[in-house]
Design a protein around this motif. Structure first.
Motif, PDB file in Angstrom:
ATOM      1  N   LEU A  76       0.727 -12.268   8.645  1.00  0.00           N
ATOM      2  CA  LEU A  76       1.190 -11.738   7.369  1.00  0.00           C
ATOM      3  C   LEU A  76       0.645 -10.332   7.127  1.00  0.00           C
ATOM      4  CD1 LEU A  76       2.833 -12.571   4.861  1.00  0.00           C
ATOM      5  CD2 LEU A  76       0.749 -13.576   3.922  1.00  0.00           C
ATOM      6  N   LYS A  77       1.553  -9.394   6.856  1.00  0.00           N
ATOM      7  CA  LYS A  77       1.179  -8.016   6.522  1.00  0.00           C
ATOM      8  C   LYS A  77       1.648  -7.722   5.096  1.00  0.00           C
ATOM      9  CE  LYS A  77       3.300  -6.656  10.333  1.00  0.00           C
ATOM     10  NZ  LYS A  77       3.882  -5.790  11.403  1.00  0.00           N
ATOM     11  N   ILE A  78       0.686  -7.412   4.230  1.00  0.00           N
ATOM     12  CA  ILE A  78       0.986  -7.141   2.829  1.00  0.00           C
ATOM     13  C   ILE A  78       0.888  -5.643   2.570  1.00  0.00           C
ATOM     14  CG2 ILE A  78       0.342  -7.576   0.429  1.00  0.00           C
ATOM     15  CD1 ILE A  78       1.208 -10.101   1.777  1.00  0.00           C
ATOM     16  N   SER A  79       1.931  -5.064   2.033  1.00  0.00           N
ATOM     17  CA  SER A  79       1.922  -3.633   1.702  1.00  0.00           C
ATOM     18  C   SER A  79       1.197  -3.424   0.380  1.00  0.00           C
ATOM     19  CB  SER A  79       3.357  -3.104   1.602  1.00  0.00           C
ATOM     20  OG  SER A  79       4.030  -3.238   2.836  1.00  0.00           O
ATOM     21  N   PHE A 113      -9.816  -8.132   1.850  1.00  0.00           N
ATOM     22  CA  PHE A 113      -9.051  -7.992   3.087  1.00  0.00           C
ATOM     23  C   PHE A 113     -10.024  -7.707   4.225  1.00  0.00           C
ATOM     24  CE2 PHE A 113      -5.475  -7.058   0.187  1.00  0.00           C
ATOM     25  CZ  PHE A 113      -4.488  -7.838   0.773  1.00  0.00           C
ATOM     26  N   ARG A 114      -9.841  -8.395   5.338  1.00  0.00           N
ATOM     27  CA  ARG A 114     -10.681  -8.174   6.513  1.00  0.00           C
ATOM     28  C   ARG A 114     -10.004  -7.286   7.549  1.00  0.00           C
ATOM     29  NH1 ARG A 114     -14.668 -12.077   7.117  1.00  0.00           N
ATOM     30  NH2 ARG A 114     -15.364 -10.825   8.902  1.00  0.00           N
ATOM     31  N   VAL A 115      -8.717  -7.024   7.338  1.00  0.00           N
ATOM     32  CA  VAL A 115      -7.960  -6.137   8.226  1.00  0.00           C
ATOM     33  C   VAL A 115      -7.199  -5.141   7.360  1.00  0.00           C
ATOM     34  CG1 VAL A 115      -6.227  -5.950  10.045  1.00  0.00           C
ATOM     35  CG2 VAL A 115      -7.666  -7.987   9.922  1.00  0.00           C
ATOM     36  N   VAL A 116      -7.465  -3.854   7.555  1.00  0.00           N
ATOM     37  CA  VAL A 116      -6.790  -2.795   6.798  1.00  0.00           C
ATOM     38  C   VAL A 116      -6.229  -1.786   7.786  1.00  0.00           C
ATOM     39  CG1 VAL A 116      -7.024  -0.961   5.092  1.00  0.00           C
ATOM     40  CG2 VAL A 116      -8.362  -3.063   4.841  1.00  0.00           C
ATOM     41  N   ASP A 117      -4.933  -1.548   7.717  1.00  0.00           N
ATOM     42  CA  ASP A 117      -4.307  -0.556   8.591  1.00  0.00           C
ATOM     43  C   ASP A 117      -3.807   0.595   7.730  1.00  0.00           C
ATOM     44  OD1 ASP A 117      -3.364   0.696  10.829  1.00  0.00           O
ATOM     45  OD2 ASP A 117      -1.464  -0.396  10.863  1.00  0.00           O
ATOM     46  N   TYR A 177      -6.449 -13.689   9.502  1.00  0.00           N
ATOM     47  CA  TYR A 177      -6.633 -12.737   8.415  1.00  0.00           C
ATOM     48  C   TYR A 177      -5.320 -12.040   8.083  1.00  0.00           C
ATOM     49  CZ  TYR A 177     -11.669 -13.207   9.156  1.00  0.00           C
ATOM     50  OH  TYR A 177     -12.940 -13.698   9.273  1.00  0.00           O
ATOM     51  N   ILE A 178      -5.078 -11.851   6.798  1.00  0.00           N
ATOM     52  CA  ILE A 178      -3.928 -11.078   6.350  1.00  0.00           C
ATOM     53  C   ILE A 178      -4.240  -9.599   6.533  1.00  0.00           C
ATOM     54  CG2 ILE A 178      -2.537 -10.441   4.333  1.00  0.00           C
ATOM     55  CD1 ILE A 178      -3.047 -13.260   3.249  1.00  0.00           C
ATOM     56  N   GLN A 179      -3.245  -8.844   6.970  1.00  0.00           N
ATOM     57  CA  GLN A 179      -3.412  -7.398   7.159  1.00  0.00           C
ATOM     58  C   GLN A 179      -2.909  -6.650   5.926  1.00  0.00           C
ATOM     59  OE1 GLN A 179      -1.931  -5.593  10.851  1.00  0.00           O
ATOM     60  NE2 GLN A 179      -0.980  -3.998   9.609  1.00  0.00           N
ATOM     61  N   ALA A 180      -3.748  -5.778   5.398  1.00  0.00           N
ATOM     62  CA  ALA A 180      -3.321  -4.891   4.310  1.00  0.00           C
ATOM     63  C   ALA A 180      -2.703  -3.650   4.940  1.00  0.00           C
ATOM     64  CB  ALA A 180      -4.501  -4.506   3.433  1.00  0.00           C
ATOM     65  N   ALA A 181      -1.413  -3.429   4.679  1.00  0.00           N
ATOM     66  CA  ALA A 181      -0.716  -2.246   5.186  1.00  0.00           C
ATOM     67  C   ALA A 181      -0.794  -1.166   4.122  1.00  0.00           C
ATOM     68  CB  ALA A 181       0.734  -2.584   5.519  1.00  0.00           C
ATOM     69  N   HIS A 182      -1.661  -0.178   4.368  1.00  0.00           N
ATOM     70  CA  HIS A 182      -2.039   0.835   3.373  1.00  0.00           C
ATOM     71  C   HIS A 182      -1.463   2.184   3.801  1.00  0.00           C
ATOM     72  CE1 HIS A 182      -5.566   3.786   2.569  1.00  0.00           C
ATOM     73  NE2 HIS A 182      -4.797   3.790   1.494  1.00  0.00           N
ATOM     74  N   VAL A 183      -0.603   2.755   2.980  1.00  0.00           N
ATOM     75  CA  VAL A 183       0.049   4.018   3.319  1.00  0.00           C
ATOM     76  C   VAL A 183      -0.606   5.170   2.572  1.00  0.00           C
ATOM     77  CG1 VAL A 183       2.209   5.315   3.365  1.00  0.00           C
ATOM     78  CG2 VAL A 183       2.229   2.850   3.793  1.00  0.00           C
ATOM     79  N   VAL A 184      -0.970   6.215   3.321  1.00  0.00           N
ATOM     80  CA  VAL A 184      -1.613   7.398   2.755  1.00  0.00           C
ATOM     81  C   VAL A 184      -0.562   8.490   2.589  1.00  0.00           C
ATOM     82  CG1 VAL A 184      -3.445   9.108   3.050  1.00  0.00           C
ATOM     83  CG2 VAL A 184      -3.758   6.782   3.913  1.00  0.00           C
ATOM     84  N   THR A 185      -0.436   8.992   1.376  1.00  0.00           N
ATOM     85  CA  THR A 185       0.598   9.985   1.072  1.00  0.00           C
ATOM     86  C   THR A 185      -0.039  11.230   0.460  1.00  0.00           C
ATOM     87  OG1 THR A 185       0.956   9.166  -1.176  1.00  0.00           O
ATOM     88  CG2 THR A 185       2.220   8.110   0.593  1.00  0.00           C
ATOM     89  N   GLN A 186       0.791  12.227   0.225  1.00  0.00           N
ATOM     90  CA  GLN A 186       0.283  13.473  -0.348  1.00  0.00           C
ATOM     91  C   GLN A 186      -0.206  13.313  -1.784  1.00  0.00           C
ATOM     92  OE1 GLN A 186       4.008  15.326   0.700  1.00  0.00           O
ATOM     93  NE2 GLN A 186       2.982  16.884   1.901  1.00  0.00           N
ATOM     94  N   ASN A 187       0.221  12.276  -2.473  1.00  0.00           N
ATOM     95  CA  ASN A 187      -0.234  12.101  -3.855  1.00  0.00           C
ATOM     96  C   ASN A 187      -1.348  11.059  -3.996  1.00  0.00           C
ATOM     97  OD1 ASN A 187       1.031   9.609  -3.734  1.00  0.00           O
ATOM     98  ND2 ASN A 187       2.496  10.020  -5.375  1.00  0.00           N
TER      99      ASN A 187
END
Length: 351
Positions: A113-116, A185-189, A157-167
């Motif tokens: 499971l990947k959660i945005s 979260f034990r996994v952060v991408d 572990y569930i993966q946190a899908a973390h997007v880095v943007t200009q804001n």
């Protein structure tokens, strides 16, 4: 292992500002397209010694097509058993519509499971909004009980899908800390939005945030509170490739099937230049071969000190998406590649 990503729909209950799909078409993938795409994947995985297939479901919001997902997994299980193939599943979701039935299904098939989610409420809600403009963070938090139950029962572990943007890049370190310490979260991408151009000042600032996270990662590791931060795996490649960095393997080890049946190398380029076939006619080996040859022919970076080990230059699909040519690399990623290399040189012994 061979990986197939199925874009099961272009329907979503959110309107995230950075979505790689852009404006949704509201299309749903038909059973025929899905089955044909899977058959191509089965034929390819049979060429691999380990006979392992990874099936990744994405949208839109993939769980809005839950009935189709259940049907596809049942089909895959039958066909994989007949063909002696070992299957692993994953799904990316915005985490807003989980319920008991969905949870039971995720657990039964141990679907990764990947959660945005982009950080704390204020940071997350800058970009991940409902159709009416409201933020979606609170709804994800309401579903935390499902996340805990999933991890307890699957031991995954569930993966946190973390997007880095200009804001939000200035809050990158804070966001990772929040995901790890407050949401457990034990996994952060952490991935960077490469669709929009960055300035060198912004990338310098992001590199500073990357370094803070790296120090935080090392500190927790030494304290016995380790977590997995995705970019660390990229950094370690500098020490693993021994001066070599090759073709990414689009079509040969992975493919992305769009909702309409066209096949792409990966989600990094869903424009026409990234198309490598369709589910009716199969993969275009001529097209794949040409992409490999173009990768070898690339000369734009030959004078760069990172030429042999650069990871960005070999992302053929990113280059095509940015400029339409193999040699037209995104200068933002070129600049940040040097930043990452500097981080590796500074912290390699502790990683």
């Amino acid at each position: 292992m061979y990986t197939i990503t199925l874009e099961v729909n272009q329907i979503c209950n959110l309107r995230c500002t950075y979505c790689y799909l852009g404006k949704k078409t509201n299309q749903k993938m038909s059973e025929r397209i899905a089955y044909n795409g899977l058959e191509i994947a089965f034929l390819n995985v049979e060429k691999h010694k380990d006979r392992r297939l990874w099936v990744d479901f994405v949208g839109g919001e993939a769980l809005l097509s839950f009935s189709l997902l259940k049907q596809l997994v049942e089909y895959i299980e039958r066909r994989a058993l007949q063909r002696n193939i070992l299957v692993t599943y994953s799904i990316t979701t915005n985490g807003t519509i989980l319920n008991d039935e969905i949870l039971t299904w995720l657990i039964k098939y141990k679907i990764h499971l990947k959660i945005s989610i982009d950080g704390d409420e204020e940071t997350h809600n800058r970009n991940r909004k409902w159709v009416d403009g409201g933020g979606s963070y609170a709804n994800i938090i309401d579903n935390c009980m499902y996340f805990k139950e999933y991890e307890n029962r699957t031991k995954q572990y569930i993966q946190a899908a973390h997007v880095v943007t200009q804001n939000n890049y200035g809050k990158t370190f804070h966001s990772v800390c929040h995901l790890v310490e407050n949401l457990n979260f034990r996994v952060v991408d952490s991935s960077i939005d490469v669709v929009h151009r960055w300035t060198t000042d912004q990338l310098d600032g992001l590199a500073d945030e990357w370094e803070k996270i790296l120090c935080y990662y090392i500190k927790r590791q030494k304290a016995g509170k380790a977590f997995l931060w995705g970019p660390v795996l990229d950094l370690k490649k500098y020490g693993e490739n021994n001066g070599k960095s090759g073709f990414c393997g689009v079509g040969l080890i992975q493919m992305y099937v769009k909702v309409d049946g066209r096949i792409f190398g990966c989600a990094a380029n869903l424009d026409a230049s990234g198309c490598i076939g369709d589910v009716e006619n199969g993969l275009s080996m001529e097209r794949i071969k040409r992409l490999r040859e173009l990768g070898k022919e690339s000369t734009m970076c030959s004078e760069c000190s990172l030429y042999m080990e650069c990871q960005s230059k070999n992302c053929v699909m990113n280059s095509l998406a940015y400029s339409g040519t193999i040699d037209g690399h995104n200068p933002d990623m070129c600049y940040f590649e040097q930043k990452k290399r500097n981080l590796w040189e500074g912290y390699a012994k502790e990683l």
